[in-house]
Design an enzyme around this catalytic site. Structure first.
Site, PDB file in Angstrom:
ATOM      1  N   TRP A 141       0.728  -1.258   0.165  1.00  0.00           N
ATOM      2  CA  TRP A 141       0.072   0.028   0.052  1.00  0.00           C
ATOM      3  C   TRP A 141       1.050   1.197   0.041  1.00  0.00           C
ATOM      4  O   TRP A 141       1.458   1.356   0.995  1.00  0.00           O
ATOM      5  CB  TRP A 141      -0.917  -0.153   1.059  1.00  0.00           C
ATOM      6  CG  TRP A 141      -1.703   1.171   1.244  1.00  0.00           C
ATOM      7  CD1 TRP A 141      -1.622   2.484   1.381  1.00  0.00           C
ATOM      8  CD2 TRP A 141      -3.221   1.252   0.807  1.00  0.00           C
ATOM      9  NE1 TRP A 141      -2.589   3.482   1.272  1.00  0.00           N
ATOM     10  CE2 TRP A 141      -3.473   2.445   0.964  1.00  0.00           C
ATOM     11  CE3 TRP A 141      -4.179   0.215   0.352  1.00  0.00           C
ATOM     12  CZ2 TRP A 141      -5.076   2.982   0.682  1.00  0.00           C
ATOM     13  CZ3 TRP A 141      -5.362   0.655   0.102  1.00  0.00           C
ATOM     14  CH2 TRP A 141      -5.932   1.900   0.322  1.00  0.00           C
ATOM     15  N   GLU A 214       7.732  -1.243   1.496  1.00  0.00           N
ATOM     16  CA  GLU A 214       7.565  -0.879   2.747  1.00  0.00           C
ATOM     17  C   GLU A 214       8.491  -1.993   3.560  1.00  0.00           C
ATOM     18  O   GLU A 214       8.459  -3.437   3.259  1.00  0.00           O
ATOM     19  CB  GLU A 214       6.182  -0.960   3.470  1.00  0.00           C
ATOM     20  CG  GLU A 214       5.272  -0.306   2.758  1.00  0.00           C
ATOM     21  CD  GLU A 214       3.836  -0.805   2.682  1.00  0.00           C
ATOM     22  OE1 GLU A 214       3.164  -0.448   3.749  1.00  0.00           O
ATOM     23  OE2 GLU A 214       3.216  -1.687   1.816  1.00  0.00           O
ATOM     24  N   ASP A 247       9.657   3.048   1.334  1.00  0.00           N
ATOM     25  CA  ASP A 247       8.397   3.800   2.332  1.00  0.00           C
ATOM     26  C   ASP A 247       8.125   3.446   3.553  1.00  0.00           C
ATOM     27  O   ASP A 247       7.842   2.461   3.946  1.00  0.00           O
ATOM     28  CB  ASP A 247       7.044   3.458   1.223  1.00  0.00           C
ATOM     29  CG  ASP A 247       5.827   3.810   1.753  1.00  0.00           C
ATOM     30  OD1 ASP A 247       5.966   4.654   2.879  1.00  0.00           O
ATOM     31  OD2 ASP A 247       4.781   3.570   1.421  1.00  0.00           O
ATOM     32  N   GLN A 250       5.030   4.191   8.148  1.00  0.00           N
ATOM     33  CA  GLN A 250       4.439   3.640   9.466  1.00  0.00           C
ATOM     34  C   GLN A 250       5.614   3.112  10.138  1.00  0.00           C
ATOM     35  O   GLN A 250       5.687   3.167  11.337  1.00  0.00           O
ATOM     36  CB  GLN A 250       3.646   2.554   9.333  1.00  0.00           C
ATOM     37  CG  GLN A 250       2.072   3.045   8.655  1.00  0.00           C
ATOM     38  CD  GLN A 250       1.057   2.054   8.632  1.00  0.00           C
ATOM     39  OE1 GLN A 250       1.183   1.309   9.475  1.00  0.00           O
ATOM     40  NE2 GLN A 250       0.296   2.145   7.939  1.00  0.00           N
ATOM     41  N   LYS A 276       3.461   9.722   7.976  1.00  0.00           N
ATOM     42  CA  LYS A 276       2.667   9.455   9.113  1.00  0.00           C
ATOM     43  C   LYS A 276       3.212   9.958  10.133  1.00  0.00           C
ATOM     44  O   LYS A 276       2.814  10.863  11.154  1.00  0.00           O
ATOM     45  CB  LYS A 276       2.075   8.275   9.196  1.00  0.00           C
ATOM     46  CG  LYS A 276       0.979   7.735   8.119  1.00  0.00           C
ATOM     47  CD  LYS A 276       0.621   6.380   8.400  1.00  0.00           C
ATOM     48  CE  LYS A 276      -0.333   5.810   7.355  1.00  0.00           C
ATOM     49  NZ  LYS A 276      -1.644   6.289   7.429  1.00  0.00           N
ATOM     50  N   ARG A 410      -3.700  -4.732  13.355  1.00  0.00           N
ATOM     51  CA  ARG A 410      -2.559  -4.116  13.215  1.00  0.00           C
ATOM     52  C   ARG A 410      -2.641  -3.308  14.650  1.00  0.00           C
ATOM     53  O   ARG A 410      -3.335  -2.528  14.889  1.00  0.00           O
ATOM     54  CB  ARG A 410      -2.586  -3.030  12.165  1.00  0.00           C
ATOM     55  CG  ARG A 410      -2.658  -3.591  10.615  1.00  0.00           C
ATOM     56  CD  ARG A 410      -2.336  -2.604   9.597  1.00  0.00           C
ATOM     57  NE  ARG A 410      -3.464  -1.924   9.383  1.00  0.00           N
ATOM     58  CZ  ARG A 410      -3.533  -0.762   8.599  1.00  0.00           C
ATOM     59  NH1 ARG A 410      -2.537  -0.338   7.934  1.00  0.00           N
ATOM     60  NH2 ARG A 410      -4.703  -0.100   8.488  1.00  0.00           N
TER      61      ARG A 410
END
Length: 437
Positions: A141, A214, A247, A250, A276, A410
């Site tokens: 994502w 990620e 990326d 998070q 984020k 999560r």
């Protein structure tokens, strides 16, 4: 603002939602949120909810952190927004701070969202390499705009027509559901990676620009890249003159127990995106790269203009976030609190057969709900029931409910969460799992 302050009953509020609020994916919780502080959000009826997702996986310092509140109040009254061709001290100071954190990533650009930073990173890679093909994991994502959406495979691809030309996906290495195994049944990620890039080479038209990844695929179900995988992935990219984009929306700014997740593996990406956690809940993102890549892009006329590029207000917030993380030792705290949380989840796994796997790193952990451990079949219905029972008890957890990804919670509390709050979350989780049946 309370129900009385708003001048509307909750019935009127939900009527307005029904008539005027556009739906965009998740089902809305049937509680009107009034305020938030620390690890908790509060509804209009005074109900307290322990936030184990850090808002949208973003509120690294919890909600309404006093240092962030102070920065916003001071900065918004001094300088909030500028023409994109003007620079301010908060912007240059944050770029300087970020550019001094990792040798080889000295240049930074400040934007607003994770999708926007990935869009810029992909555009940068295409500009520098002169190529257009972008490779990503099939459970990734990276955002909802253009090139970022084209490199997103975990969901939301169907029904919108063609994506950007040149997108290629490879399987994400998944230790719980390995495609290639050693003789002992463990994941053979090197063979899987070799096979995946053989498929990439077969599909490529000879225009491979970059791989975007990620370090922990969050929306894909908290799938952590095995140690050593990133180094091998970078070698695959170097062999093909591709760039590696990481990326860390998070995983960045301490959440995994490292300032950046890739640092565990001893490599440096060609381009790094942050979002984020950098703004700790406020809209701030960044693209970092080397001086050499930035110089080449500049010479080729790289353009990425947005309304809020280099805005002073969010930049000031980002500086404060980095200050607090360093001052309060929150990178180290994420490792310690993460170990406590993981031990608690492992204890729950011993108690409840529906928990098939616990995985992740630091304070970004996943708990997968299965029908039985032999089949590893995701139990989406039970995951929904556990989420509902958790919320009823005042615990907010986000469950990935996409069948292909599994029923995975999560779990990402703020780095400021206390031991008592970690333990409370585990206690509420146990009650919810038991009640869900």
């Amino acid at each position: 603002m309370t129900q009385q302050d708003s001048g509307k009953t909750q019935d009127a509020f939900w009527s307005d939602v029904e008539n005027h609020v556009m739906r965009y994916g998740p089902a809305f919780e049937k509680r009107v949120i009034a305020r938030a502080e620390g690890s908790f959000v509060f509804d209009e009826d005074g109900g307290r909810i322990l936030d184990f997702t850090s808002g949208q996986m973003s509120s690294l310092l919890g909600h309404s952190h006093p240092d962030i509140v102070r920065t916003v109040r001071e900065q918004v009254g001094r300088l909030d927004h500028l023409f994109s061709g003007m620079l301010s001290r908060p912007v240059v100071d944050l770029c300087t701070r970020l550019g001094g954190m990792v040798p080889g990533l000295e240049k930074a650009m400040l934007l607003s969202t994770g999708g926007e930073s990935n869009e810029a990173a992909i555009r940068l890679a295409k500009c520098v390499t002169g190529r257009h093909e972008i490779v990503a994991f099939n459970k990734s994502w990276h955002g909802m705009t253009g090139a970022a959406a084209g490199a997103t495979y975990s969901s939301a691809r169907k029904g919108y027509g063609p994506v950007t030309v040149g997108n290629i996906a490879i399987p994400a290495p998944h230790a719980y559901r390995p495609r290639f195994t050693h003789s002992d049944g463990s994941l053979d990620w090197q063979t899987e990676l070799d096979d995946a890039f053989a498929q990439v080479d077969a599909q490529s038209t000879g225009s491979l620009a970059a791989f975007i990844a990620e370090p922990i695929l969050s929306s894909g179900g908290i799938i952590e890249l095995p140690e050593g995988y990133l180094a091998a992935l970078k070698r695959k990219c170097e062999e093909r003159d591709m760039l590696l984009i990481l990326d860390e929306a998070q995983t960045g700014v301490g959440r995994t127990g490292h300032m950046f997740a890739f640092q565990r593996d001893g490599i440096t990406p060609d381009i790094l995106t942050l979002s984020k956690t950098l703004g700790a809940g406020l809209p701030l993102s960044a693209v970092l790269t080397s001086k050499a890549i930035e110089e080449t892009a500049y010479e080729k006329g790289f353009v990425f203009l947005t309304t809020h590029v280099s805005d002073p207000l969010p930049a000031a917030v980002g500086l404060t976030v980095l200050d607090v993380v360093a001052r309060d030792g929150l990178v180290e705290r994420a490792a310690v609190a993460g170990a406590r949380l993981r031990d608690g989840l492992e204890a729950l796994k011993q108690r409840f057969d529906c928990i098939g796997d616990v995985r992740g790193r630091g304070l970004l952990l996943g708990m997968e709900i299965v029908t039985d451990r032999a089949s590893k079949l995701p139990d989406l219905d039970r995951g929904d029931r556990i989420a509902a029972e958790s919320m009823a008890r005042g615990l907010s957890m986000n469950v990935v409910k996409i069948p292909a990804m599994g029923a995975v919670f999560r779990i990402a509390p703020p780095l400021t969460a206390s031991d008592a709050e970690i333990d409370l979350g585990l206690e509420l989780m146990a009650e919810a799992i038991a009640a869900a049946g």
